[in-house]
Design an enzyme around this catalytic site. Structure first.
Site, PDB file in Angstrom:
ATOM      1  N   LYS A   1      -2.839  28.753   7.948  1.00 34.26           N
ATOM      2  CA  LYS A   1      -2.811  27.892   6.769  1.00 34.26           C
ATOM      3  C   LYS A   1      -1.555  27.033   6.843  1.00 34.26           C
ATOM      4  O   LYS A   1      -0.434  27.542   6.795  1.00 34.26           O
ATOM      5  CB  LYS A   1      -2.813  28.708   5.485  1.00 34.26           C
ATOM      6  CG  LYS A   1      -2.786  27.828   4.234  1.00 34.26           C
ATOM      7  CD  LYS A   1      -2.426  28.634   3.003  1.00 34.26           C
ATOM      8  CE  LYS A   1      -2.103  27.671   1.868  1.00 34.26           C
ATOM      9  NZ  LYS A   1      -1.314  28.326   0.806  1.00 34.26           N
TER      10      LYS A   1
ATOM     11  N   GLY B   1       2.200  28.226  -8.371  1.00 29.22           N
ATOM     12  CA  GLY B   1       2.823  29.198  -9.252  1.00 29.22           C
ATOM     13  C   GLY B   1       2.921  28.790 -10.703  1.00 29.22           C
ATOM     14  O   GLY B   1       3.501  29.518 -11.513  1.00 29.22           O
TER      15      GLY B   1
ATOM     16  N   ALA C   1      -3.524  26.988  -5.185  1.00 33.25           N
ATOM     17  CA  ALA C   1      -2.362  26.785  -6.064  1.00 33.25           C
ATOM     18  C   ALA C   1      -2.761  26.373  -7.471  1.00 33.25           C
ATOM     19  O   ALA C   1      -3.643  25.532  -7.666  1.00 33.25           O
ATOM     20  CB  ALA C   1      -1.387  25.748  -5.496  1.00 33.25           C
ATOM     21  N   GLY C   2      -2.086  26.972  -8.454  1.00 27.72           N
ATOM     22  CA  GLY C   2      -2.225  26.568  -9.839  1.00 27.72           C
ATOM     23  C   GLY C   2      -3.144  27.413 -10.698  1.00 27.72           C
ATOM     24  O   GLY C   2      -3.159  27.269 -11.918  1.00 27.72           O
TER      25      GLY C   2
ATOM     26  N   ASN D   1      -2.383  33.805  -5.481  1.00 25.35           N
ATOM     27  CA  ASN D   1      -1.423  34.887  -5.340  1.00 25.35           C
ATOM     28  C   ASN D   1      -0.749  35.175  -6.676  1.00 25.35           C
ATOM     29  O   ASN D   1      -0.891  36.238  -7.256  1.00 25.35           O
ATOM     30  CB  ASN D   1      -0.403  34.553  -4.259  1.00 25.35           C
ATOM     31  CG  ASN D   1       0.526  35.707  -3.917  1.00 25.35           C
ATOM     32  OD1 ASN D   1       1.399  35.579  -3.073  1.00 25.35           O
ATOM     33  ND2 ASN D   1       0.367  36.872  -4.534  1.00 25.35           N
ATOM     34  N   SER D   2      -0.039  34.175  -7.207  1.00 24.66           N
ATOM     35  CA  SER D   2       0.726  34.375  -8.440  1.00 24.66           C
ATOM     36  C   SER D   2      -0.144  34.835  -9.603  1.00 24.66           C
ATOM     37  O   SER D   2       0.279  35.671 -10.408  1.00 24.66           O
ATOM     38  CB  SER D   2       1.447  33.081  -8.830  1.00 24.66           C
ATOM     39  OG  SER D   2       2.357  32.682  -7.834  1.00 24.66           O
TER      40      SER D   2
END
Length: 259
Positions: free
Chosen positions: A102, A163, A189-190, A211-212
């Site tokens: 990635k 994040g 993301a987001g 992830n976050s």
């Protein structure tokens, strides 16, 4: 609509949820959340996570086995093409010739927005060197198509800042990217909650990486389960085809032959 499997670099995956391995309080929580998510692909920040570089430190691969999961090394923390390419080469060495990576090149530390100029440069070099590149990018459909033309195997536009948990701030752009792509499009993301993940799938995306949203939840293991189910629900909703929106009410029951 008939579903088609998720295929990335000629490999078929059962789960459309991809998860990160960072930000958990310890490796045990990482394992529990990862198992609950039932993801096939686990992304790993090579510059921040030990997968064999440091023999005296805990190795993530001891709990996230490459025999069970597809390990997706990423270049998080890189701000230029040179560092990103070097990181990918290190990942290939550590994982015995592994080519799926990635690519993530950041523009600045405040927004973590992708540096598109460096990303395009690195993507071309990596593809030319035999890497299968899944690429983090902006929600610009022109840039996304150029990355596909270079040879990237998956396009990964951000939903919002890394994040941030803001969800999908520009769904129209995401739909445009998907409409013009011939490779998988995965949100990266987001994402902040399960409804964000479901929305991404309802837009037609092929998958979601997060992830976050899981690791920073009050209960990461339960959130991993929620995200797993949201991805499934969102995909089924997309395949079903939602009803048309109307300006006025429409009764569910017939208005003839009333008592």
């Amino acid at each position: 609509m008939i579903d088609i499997p998720l295929v990335i670099a000629k490999k078929t995956y059962n789960s459309r949820l991809l998860v990160g391995s960072g930000k958990y309080k310890d490796l045990n929580e990482t394992k529990l959340a990862t198992d609950m998510a039932e993801a096939d692909i686990i992304t790993v920040a090579i510059r921040r996570t030990n997968i064999g570089q440091n023999v005296n430190e805990p190795n993530l691969l001891d709990i996230i086995s490459p025999n069970k999961y597809t390990i997706l090394p990423n270049t998080a923390g890189c701000y230029n093409a040179k560092d990103a390419i070097r990181t990918c080469q290190l990942a290939r060495e550590l994982l015995g010739g592994h080519n799926l990576i990635k690519l993530e090149i950041l523009g600045d530390k405040k927004t973590l927005y992708p540096n598109i100029v460096e990303t395009l440069s690195a993507a071309k070099t990596l593809v030319d060197n035999g890497f299968d590149v899944m690429v983090y990018t902006s929600d610009d459909p022109i840039v996304a198509k150029e990355l596909e033309n270079i040879g990237c195997v998956a396009i990964m536009p951000l939903a919002s800042l890394i994040g941030s948990g803001q969800g999908i701030t520009n769904p129209t752009q995401i739909k445009l990217i998907k409409e013009h792509a011939t490779v998988p499009v995965l949100i990266d993301a987001g994402i902040g909650c399960a409804s964000d993940a479901a929305k991404a799938m309802e837009l037609g995306c092929d998958g979601v990486l997060m992830n976050s949203a899981i690791a920073n939840a009050n209960n990461p293991i339960l959130m991993a389960s929620a995200m797993k189910n949201a991805i499934i629900a969102g995909r089924e909703s997309f395949l079903s085809g939602r009803m048309m929106k109307k300006s006025y009410a429409s009764a569910s029951s017939p208005m003839v032959d009333l008592i």
